[in-house]
Design a protein around this motif. Sequence first.
Motif, PDB file in Angstrom:
ATOM      1  N   GLN A  25      21.410 -11.940   2.961  1.00  0.00           N
ATOM      2  CA  GLN A  25      21.495 -10.520   2.472  1.00  0.00           C
ATOM      3  C   GLN A  25      22.206 -10.458   1.033  1.00  0.00           C
ATOM      4  OE1 GLN A  25      22.525 -11.188   5.209  1.00  0.00           O
ATOM      5  NE2 GLN A  25      22.253  -9.273   6.861  1.00  0.00           N
ATOM      6  N   GLN A  26      23.181 -11.549   0.726  1.00  0.00           N
ATOM      7  CA  GLN A  26      23.546 -11.892  -0.744  1.00  0.00           C
ATOM      8  C   GLN A  26      22.659 -12.265  -1.625  1.00  0.00           C
ATOM      9  OE1 GLN A  26      26.571 -15.083  -1.688  1.00  0.00           O
ATOM     10  NE2 GLN A  26      27.794 -13.583  -0.842  1.00  0.00           N
ATOM     11  N   ALA A  27      21.643 -12.906  -1.175  1.00  0.00           N
ATOM     12  CA  ALA A  27      20.713 -13.751  -1.973  1.00  0.00           C
ATOM     13  C   ALA A  27      19.621 -12.484  -2.345  1.00  0.00           C
ATOM     14  CB  ALA A  27      19.956 -14.784  -1.318  1.00  0.00           C
ATOM     15  N   ALA A  28      19.471 -11.609  -1.491  1.00  0.00           N
ATOM     16  CA  ALA A  28      18.315 -10.405  -1.784  1.00  0.00           C
ATOM     17  C   ALA A  28      19.200  -9.660  -2.596  1.00  0.00           C
ATOM     18  CB  ALA A  28      17.844  -9.570  -0.408  1.00  0.00           C
ATOM     19  N   GLY A  29      20.511  -9.364  -2.379  1.00  0.00           N
ATOM     20  CA  GLY A  29      21.259  -8.273  -3.195  1.00  0.00           C
ATOM     21  C   GLY A  29      21.234  -8.778  -4.690  1.00  0.00           C
ATOM     22  N   LYS A  30      21.244  -9.884  -5.062  1.00  0.00           N
ATOM     23  CA  LYS A  30      21.397 -10.821  -6.132  1.00  0.00           C
ATOM     24  C   LYS A  30      19.785 -10.697  -7.042  1.00  0.00           C
ATOM     25  CE  LYS A  30      25.519 -13.457  -5.329  1.00  0.00           C
ATOM     26  NZ  LYS A  30      26.251 -12.828  -6.412  1.00  0.00           N
ATOM     27  N   GLY A  31      18.805 -10.330  -6.372  1.00  0.00           N
ATOM     28  CA  GLY A  31      17.559 -10.283  -6.915  1.00  0.00           C
ATOM     29  C   GLY A  31      16.830 -11.616  -6.901  1.00  0.00           C
ATOM     30  N   LEU A  32      17.316 -12.467  -5.812  1.00  0.00           N
ATOM     31  CA  LEU A  32      16.843 -13.884  -5.912  1.00  0.00           C
ATOM     32  C   LEU A  32      15.577 -13.965  -5.046  1.00  0.00           C
ATOM     33  CD1 LEU A  32      20.143 -15.748  -5.243  1.00  0.00           C
ATOM     34  CD2 LEU A  32      18.965 -15.522  -7.432  1.00  0.00           C
ATOM     35  N   LEU A  33      15.208 -12.999  -4.266  1.00  0.00           N
ATOM     36  CA  LEU A  33      14.122 -13.036  -3.352  1.00  0.00           C
ATOM     37  C   LEU A  33      13.111 -11.977  -3.614  1.00  0.00           C
ATOM     38  CD1 LEU A  33      16.084 -13.517   0.167  1.00  0.00           C
ATOM     39  CD2 LEU A  33      15.005 -15.250  -1.224  1.00  0.00           C
ATOM     40  N   GLN A  34      11.709 -12.433  -3.511  1.00  0.00           N
ATOM     41  CA  GLN A  34      10.701 -11.495  -3.560  1.00  0.00           C
ATOM     42  C   GLN A  34      10.187 -10.994  -2.473  1.00  0.00           C
ATOM     43  OE1 GLN A  34       6.838 -13.274  -5.014  1.00  0.00           O
ATOM     44  NE2 GLN A  34       8.124 -15.094  -5.408  1.00  0.00           N
ATOM     45  N   THR A  35       9.587  -9.961  -2.592  1.00  0.00           N
ATOM     46  CA  THR A  35       9.122  -9.264  -1.295  1.00  0.00           C
ATOM     47  C   THR A  35       7.976  -9.863  -0.782  1.00  0.00           C
ATOM     48  OG1 THR A  35       9.708  -7.285  -2.024  1.00  0.00           O
ATOM     49  CG2 THR A  35       8.296  -6.919  -0.206  1.00  0.00           C
ATOM     50  N   TYR A  36       8.043 -10.383   0.483  1.00  0.00           N
ATOM     51  CA  TYR A  36       6.804 -10.792   1.255  1.00  0.00           C
ATOM     52  C   TYR A  36       7.097 -10.748   2.779  1.00  0.00           C
ATOM     53  CZ  TYR A  36       3.262 -13.923   3.115  1.00  0.00           C
ATOM     54  OH  TYR A  36       2.275 -14.434   3.876  1.00  0.00           O
ATOM     55  N   ALA A  37       6.185 -10.256   3.544  1.00  0.00           N
ATOM     56  CA  ALA A  37       6.501 -10.145   4.894  1.00  0.00           C
ATOM     57  C   ALA A  37       5.310 -11.131   5.304  1.00  0.00           C
ATOM     58  CB  ALA A  37       5.999  -8.619   5.417  1.00  0.00           C
ATOM     59  N   PRO A  38       5.904 -12.218   6.181  1.00  0.00           N
ATOM     60  CA  PRO A  38       4.907 -13.242   6.586  1.00  0.00           C
ATOM     61  C   PRO A  38       4.313 -12.634   7.751  1.00  0.00           C
ATOM     62  CG  PRO A  38       7.241 -14.044   6.330  1.00  0.00           C
ATOM     63  CD  PRO A  38       7.287 -12.494   6.159  1.00  0.00           C
ATOM     64  N   ALA A  39       3.042 -13.168   8.164  1.00  0.00           N
ATOM     65  CA  ALA A  39       2.260 -12.712   9.274  1.00  0.00           C
ATOM     66  C   ALA A  39       3.057 -13.006  10.515  1.00  0.00           C
ATOM     67  CB  ALA A  39       1.074 -13.595   9.499  1.00  0.00           C
ATOM     68  N   GLY A  40       3.191 -11.864  11.574  1.00  0.00           N
ATOM     69  CA  GLY A  40       4.052 -12.063  12.605  1.00  0.00           C
ATOM     70  C   GLY A  40       5.333 -11.261  12.331  1.00  0.00           C
ATOM     71  N   ALA A  41       5.597 -10.905  11.167  1.00  0.00           N
ATOM     72  CA  ALA A  41       6.814 -10.445  10.692  1.00  0.00           C
ATOM     73  C   ALA A  41       7.086  -8.973  11.636  1.00  0.00           C
ATOM     74  CB  ALA A  41       7.265 -10.182   9.416  1.00  0.00           C
ATOM     75  N   ASP A  42       6.138  -8.481  11.881  1.00  0.00           N
ATOM     76  CA  ASP A  42       5.957  -7.235  12.581  1.00  0.00           C
ATOM     77  C   ASP A  42       6.644  -7.349  14.071  1.00  0.00           C
ATOM     78  OD1 ASP A  42       3.779  -8.519  13.098  1.00  0.00           O
ATOM     79  OD2 ASP A  42       3.009  -6.972  14.017  1.00  0.00           O
ATOM     80  N   GLN A  43       6.629  -8.552  14.319  1.00  0.00           N
ATOM     81  CA  GLN A  43       7.083  -8.846  15.855  1.00  0.00           C
ATOM     82  C   GLN A  43       8.698  -9.262  15.922  1.00  0.00           C
ATOM     83  OE1 GLN A  43       5.645  -8.284  18.441  1.00  0.00           O
ATOM     84  NE2 GLN A  43       3.724  -7.728  17.792  1.00  0.00           N
ATOM     85  N   VAL A  44       9.129  -9.443  14.768  1.00  0.00           N
ATOM     86  CA  VAL A  44      10.810  -9.647  14.608  1.00  0.00           C
ATOM     87  C   VAL A  44      11.656  -8.301  14.667  1.00  0.00           C
ATOM     88  CG1 VAL A  44      12.341 -10.581  13.118  1.00  0.00           C
ATOM     89  CG2 VAL A  44      10.139 -11.643  13.211  1.00  0.00           C
ATOM     90  N   ALA A  45      12.597  -8.320  15.454  1.00  0.00           N
ATOM     91  CA  ALA A  45      13.373  -7.114  15.640  1.00  0.00           C
ATOM     92  C   ALA A  45      13.971  -6.554  14.333  1.00  0.00           C
ATOM     93  CB  ALA A  45      14.517  -7.487  16.403  1.00  0.00           C
ATOM     94  N   GLY A  46      14.059  -5.295  13.925  1.00  0.00           N
ATOM     95  CA  GLY A  46      14.267  -4.652  12.758  1.00  0.00           C
ATOM     96  C   GLY A  46      15.589  -5.198  12.229  1.00  0.00           C
ATOM     97  N   LYS A  49      15.592  -8.476  10.176  1.00  0.00           N
ATOM     98  CA  LYS A  49      14.547  -8.479   8.963  1.00  0.00           C
ATOM     99  C   LYS A  49      15.188  -7.549   7.997  1.00  0.00           C
ATOM    100  CE  LYS A  49      10.802  -6.062  10.886  1.00  0.00           C
ATOM    101  NZ  LYS A  49       9.440  -6.181  11.530  1.00  0.00           N
ATOM    102  N   ALA A  50      14.761  -8.059   6.446  1.00  0.00           N
ATOM    103  CA  ALA A  50      14.962  -6.990   5.675  1.00  0.00           C
ATOM    104  C   ALA A  50      14.516  -6.016   5.567  1.00  0.00           C
ATOM    105  CB  ALA A  50      15.253  -7.663   4.192  1.00  0.00           C
ATOM    106  N   PRO A  51      14.910  -4.496   5.555  1.00  0.00           N
ATOM    107  CA  PRO A  51      14.130  -3.374   5.411  1.00  0.00           C
ATOM    108  C   PRO A  51      12.844  -3.388   4.308  1.00  0.00           C
ATOM    109  CG  PRO A  51      16.219  -2.719   5.990  1.00  0.00           C
ATOM    110  CD  PRO A  51      16.298  -4.338   5.715  1.00  0.00           C
ATOM    111  N   ASP A  52      13.370  -3.942   3.160  1.00  0.00           N
ATOM    112  CA  ASP A  52      12.586  -3.890   1.935  1.00  0.00           C
ATOM    113  C   ASP A  52      11.684  -5.307   1.995  1.00  0.00           C
ATOM    114  OD1 ASP A  52      14.175  -6.144   1.548  1.00  0.00           O
ATOM    115  OD2 ASP A  52      14.890  -5.330  -0.527  1.00  0.00           O
ATOM    116  N   GLY A  53      11.686  -6.094   2.957  1.00  0.00           N
ATOM    117  CA  GLY A  53      10.598  -7.191   3.206  1.00  0.00           C
ATOM    118  C   GLY A  53      11.092  -8.520   2.485  1.00  0.00           C
ATOM    119  N   THR A  54      12.287  -8.377   1.879  1.00  0.00           N
ATOM    120  CA  THR A  54      12.673  -9.873   1.095  1.00  0.00           C
ATOM    121  C   THR A  54      12.875 -10.908   2.054  1.00  0.00           C
ATOM    122  OG1 THR A  54      14.957  -8.857   1.197  1.00  0.00           O
ATOM    123  CG2 THR A  54      13.450  -8.546  -0.986  1.00  0.00           C
ATOM    124  N   TRP A  55      13.302 -10.791   3.171  1.00  0.00           N
ATOM    125  CA  TRP A  55      13.771 -11.843   4.039  1.00  0.00           C
ATOM    126  C   TRP A  55      13.276 -11.513   5.584  1.00  0.00           C
ATOM    127  CZ3 TRP A  55      17.232 -11.007   8.030  1.00  0.00           C
ATOM    128  CH2 TRP A  55      18.100  -9.822   7.831  1.00  0.00           C
TER     129      TRP A  55
END
Length: 276
Positions: A25-46, A49-55
């Motif tokens: 979360q710290q990495a995402a908050g610092k803008g170090l991660l870009q948005t990408y939802a891997p295939a299968g991410a829809d099967q990961v519990a809320g 995973k990040a609401p904005d798709g960064t991790w």
Amino acid sequence: MVQRAVRERGNPQADVLVTLPPFIQQAAGKGLLQTYAPAGADQVAGADKAPDGTWTSVVNNYFGFVYNKKELKQPPKTWDELLGSRYKNKIQYSTPGVAGDGTAVLVKAMHDFGGKEQALAYLKKLQANNVGPSASTGKLAPKVDKGELLVANGDVQMNHAQTKTMPHLGIWFPAGTDGRPTTFALPYAAGLVTKAPHSANGRKLLDFMLAREQQEEVSAIGGGFPARRDVKAATDANATALARLMDGIEVFEPDWNDIDKNLSAYVEDWKSATGS
């Protein structure tokens, strides 16, 4: 890992960053991660995973402690047992704010004791038996196995793997004030680094790690737990042992947003309370 990524922000060297909460979360908050939802991410519990798709979590795992089975006939049951003279200079835990599993000590104590102040009051008392902070959690289990320590912190996936070469290592979970042993998920979470030098390959790697076939092999190969909800429990030896280990353990869900927001303050309060 996050600090290194910050240093490399102007010239990123990594494509994918993998770390534990609250550092992902710290990495995402610092803008170090870009948005990408891997295939299968829809099967990961809320919550995993990040609401904005960064991790997205790619392997689930749980916080735990280890003890020396040779020196102790059975593991301690409660936090308070660790205050006894039997554990003088025989306890060590990794540093909150530096090590993910060290931060987890603080998170679990705050949950089990009902708040930050109660947790810090306990950890202050524990200092009488504590050897001192350690930047690395991985270095603690060998000390426990040799008997240099009786108890240390860790995580289930890492420690379960270590038990195969460390015969005196056992895994346990301290009980809260109600006497019930507790833990929480401490997943390996991954995100695509902003301006990654090989973004396309980074996406392929994330897709690969979350693919059904790899998730079905998480326990057999990695000794961890699948991140996907639609992957049924495996039946390999690791999966069986891990399921037995987690049986009867209450799993709570930390408020990671609060921890991410207040981590620096919590760590400073821990330093003040323990004199670390």
